[in-house]
Motif scaffolding. Structure first.
Motif, PDB file in Angstrom:
ATOM      1  N   ALA A  44      32.805  44.776  28.741  1.00 25.37           N
ATOM      2  CA  ALA A  44      34.229  44.599  29.038  1.00 25.37           C
ATOM      3  C   ALA A  44      34.915  43.835  27.918  1.00 25.37           C
ATOM      4  CB  ALA A  44      34.399  43.863  30.367  1.00 25.37           C
ATOM      5  N   CYS A  45      34.245  42.828  27.373  1.00 23.27           N
ATOM      6  CA  CYS A  45      34.823  42.024  26.290  1.00 23.27           C
ATOM      7  C   CYS A  45      34.966  42.819  24.995  1.00 23.27           C
ATOM      8  CB  CYS A  45      33.988  40.768  26.050  1.00 23.27           C
ATOM      9  SG  CYS A  45      34.156  39.545  27.365  1.00 23.27           S
ATOM     10  N   GLU A  46      34.169  43.867  24.826  1.00 19.96           N
ATOM     11  CA  GLU A  46      34.304  44.730  23.649  1.00 19.96           C
ATOM     12  C   GLU A  46      35.554  45.600  23.746  1.00 19.96           C
ATOM     13  OE1 GLU A  46      30.714  47.011  23.378  1.00 19.96           O
ATOM     14  OE2 GLU A  46      29.487  45.273  22.855  1.00 19.96           O
ATOM     15  N   THR A  47      35.960  45.915  24.970  1.00 21.81           N
ATOM     16  CA  THR A  47      37.077  46.822  25.203  1.00 21.81           C
ATOM     17  C   THR A  47      38.379  46.092  25.511  1.00 21.81           C
ATOM     18  OG1 THR A  47      35.525  48.427  26.112  1.00 21.81           O
ATOM     19  CG2 THR A  47      37.837  48.790  26.589  1.00 21.81           C
ATOM     20  N   LEU A  48      38.299  45.031  26.299  1.00 28.66           N
ATOM     21  CA  LEU A  48      39.481  44.301  26.750  1.00 28.66           C
ATOM     22  C   LEU A  48      39.654  43.004  25.972  1.00 28.66           C
ATOM     23  CD1 LEU A  48      38.735  44.655  30.561  1.00 28.66           C
ATOM     24  CD2 LEU A  48      40.304  46.062  29.223  1.00 28.66           C
ATOM     25  N   LYS A  49      40.893  42.614  25.756  1.00 31.46           N
ATOM     26  CA  LYS A  49      41.182  41.348  25.086  1.00 31.46           C
ATOM     27  C   LYS A  49      41.494  40.283  26.138  1.00 31.46           C
ATOM     28  CE  LYS A  49      43.064  43.515  20.981  1.00 31.46           C
ATOM     29  NZ  LYS A  49      44.226  43.708  20.131  1.00 31.46           N
ATOM     30  N   ASN A  50      41.194  39.035  25.811  1.00 26.60           N
ATOM     31  CA  ASN A  50      41.539  37.883  26.649  1.00 26.60           C
ATOM     32  C   ASN A  50      40.892  37.909  28.029  1.00 26.60           C
ATOM     33  OD1 ASN A  50      43.330  36.864  24.601  1.00 26.60           O
ATOM     34  ND2 ASN A  50      44.776  38.451  25.245  1.00 26.60           N
ATOM     35  N   VAL A  51      39.625  38.330  28.108  1.00 22.47           N
ATOM     36  CA  VAL A  51      38.892  38.308  29.379  1.00 22.47           C
ATOM     37  C   VAL A  51      38.690  36.857  29.798  1.00 22.47           C
ATOM     38  CG1 VAL A  51      36.713  38.868  30.517  1.00 22.47           C
ATOM     39  CG2 VAL A  51      37.755  40.506  28.942  1.00 22.47           C
ATOM     40  N   LYS A  52      39.042  36.543  31.037  1.00 20.49           N
ATOM     41  CA  LYS A  52      38.987  35.165  31.512  1.00 20.49           C
ATOM     42  C   LYS A  52      37.974  34.935  32.625  1.00 20.49           C
ATOM     43  CE  LYS A  52      42.109  33.828  28.705  1.00 20.49           C
ATOM     44  NZ  LYS A  52      41.698  33.099  27.525  1.00 20.49           N
ATOM     45  N   SER A  53      37.693  35.947  33.443  1.00 20.57           N
ATOM     46  CA  SER A  53      36.743  35.734  34.540  1.00 20.57           C
ATOM     47  C   SER A  53      36.196  37.060  35.055  1.00 20.57           C
ATOM     48  CB  SER A  53      37.405  34.970  35.695  1.00 20.57           C
ATOM     49  OG  SER A  53      38.416  35.755  36.300  1.00 20.57           O
ATOM     50  N   ALA A  54      35.101  36.936  35.795  1.00 21.98           N
ATOM     51  CA  ALA A  54      34.492  38.106  36.440  1.00 21.98           C
ATOM     52  C   ALA A  54      34.031  37.691  37.831  1.00 21.98           C
ATOM     53  CB  ALA A  54      33.315  38.614  35.627  1.00 21.98           C
ATOM     54  N   TRP A  55      34.327  38.513  38.817  1.00 23.97           N
ATOM     55  CA  TRP A  55      33.910  38.262  40.189  1.00 23.97           C
ATOM     56  C   TRP A  55      32.974  39.397  40.600  1.00 23.97           C
ATOM     57  CZ3 TRP A  55      36.510  40.583  44.861  1.00 23.97           C
ATOM     58  CH2 TRP A  55      35.909  40.154  46.035  1.00 23.97           C
ATOM     59  N   VAL A  56      31.732  39.056  40.912  1.00 21.86           N
ATOM     60  CA  VAL A  56      30.771  40.056  41.376  1.00 21.86           C
ATOM     61  C   VAL A  56      31.066  40.319  42.845  1.00 21.86           C
ATOM     62  CG1 VAL A  56      28.343  40.619  41.719  1.00 21.86           C
ATOM     63  CG2 VAL A  56      29.042  39.308  39.702  1.00 21.86           C
ATOM     64  N   CYS A  57      31.550  41.522  43.144  1.00 24.94           N
ATOM     65  CA  CYS A  57      31.942  41.818  44.522  1.00 24.94           C
ATOM     66  C   CYS A  57      30.929  42.672  45.272  1.00 24.94           C
ATOM     67  CB  CYS A  57      33.327  42.449  44.570  1.00 24.94           C
ATOM     68  SG  CYS A  57      33.712  43.651  43.338  1.00 24.94           S
ATOM     69  N   ASP A  58      29.944  43.240  44.564  1.00 23.54           N
ATOM     70  CA  ASP A  58      28.934  44.042  45.257  1.00 23.54           C
ATOM     71  C   ASP A  58      27.671  44.133  44.403  1.00 23.54           C
ATOM     72  OD1 ASP A  58      27.902  45.624  47.290  1.00 23.54           O
ATOM     73  OD2 ASP A  58      28.764  47.482  46.504  1.00 23.54           O
ATOM     74  N   GLN A  59      26.542  44.171  45.074  1.00 25.46           N
ATOM     75  CA  GLN A  59      25.252  44.341  44.407  1.00 25.46           C
ATOM     76  C   GLN A  59      24.452  45.384  45.183  1.00 25.46           C
ATOM     77  OE1 GLN A  59      23.628  40.339  44.743  1.00 25.46           O
ATOM     78  NE2 GLN A  59      24.138  39.927  42.620  1.00 25.46           N
ATOM     79  N   GLU A  60      23.682  46.188  44.460  1.00 27.64           N
ATOM     80  CA  GLU A  60      22.782  47.137  45.120  1.00 27.64           C
ATOM     81  C   GLU A  60      21.615  47.455  44.191  1.00 27.64           C
ATOM     82  OE1 GLU A  60      24.100  51.491  45.058  1.00 27.64           O
ATOM     83  OE2 GLU A  60      25.994  50.399  45.019  1.00 27.64           O
TER      84      GLU A  60
END
Length: 66
Positions: free
Chosen positions: A28-44
Motif C-alpha cells: 500500500a505504501c508503494e502505491t499510496l502517499k501519506n499512509v497513516k494507519s491500517a486497521w485489520v478488520c478480518d483474518q482467515e
C-alpha cells in the motif's frame, strides 16, 4: 485542515498473519502517499489436508490527501 481517505486492501502470506499485514502495508505504501494507519478488520486461513496453507487479512488503510 486535512482530509483522509480509507481504502480496503487484501493481503496473504504463506508464513503468518503478521507477515500478511506487513506485506499488505508495504505494498500500500508503494502505491499510496501519506499512509497513516491500517486497521485489520478480518483474518482467515486456507486449509489443505488439515494444514494451514495460507494466511489472509483484510485491512482498511488510511491515507491523508494533500
Amino acid at each position: 485542515m486535512s482530509v483522509a481517505r480509507i481504502t480496503e486492501v487484501s493481503s496473504s502470506s504463506k508464513k503468518s498473519f503478521d507477515d500478511a499485514v506487513e506485506e499488505g502495508v508495504k505494498r500500500a505504501c508503494e502505491t499510496l502517499k501519506n499512509v497513516k494507519s491500517a486497521w485489520v478488520c478480518d483474518q482467515e486461513v486456507s486449509i489443505d489436508d488439515g494444514k494451514i496453507t495460507e494466511y489472509r487479512v483484510k485491512m482498511k488503510i488510511t491515507f491523508v490527501l494533500k
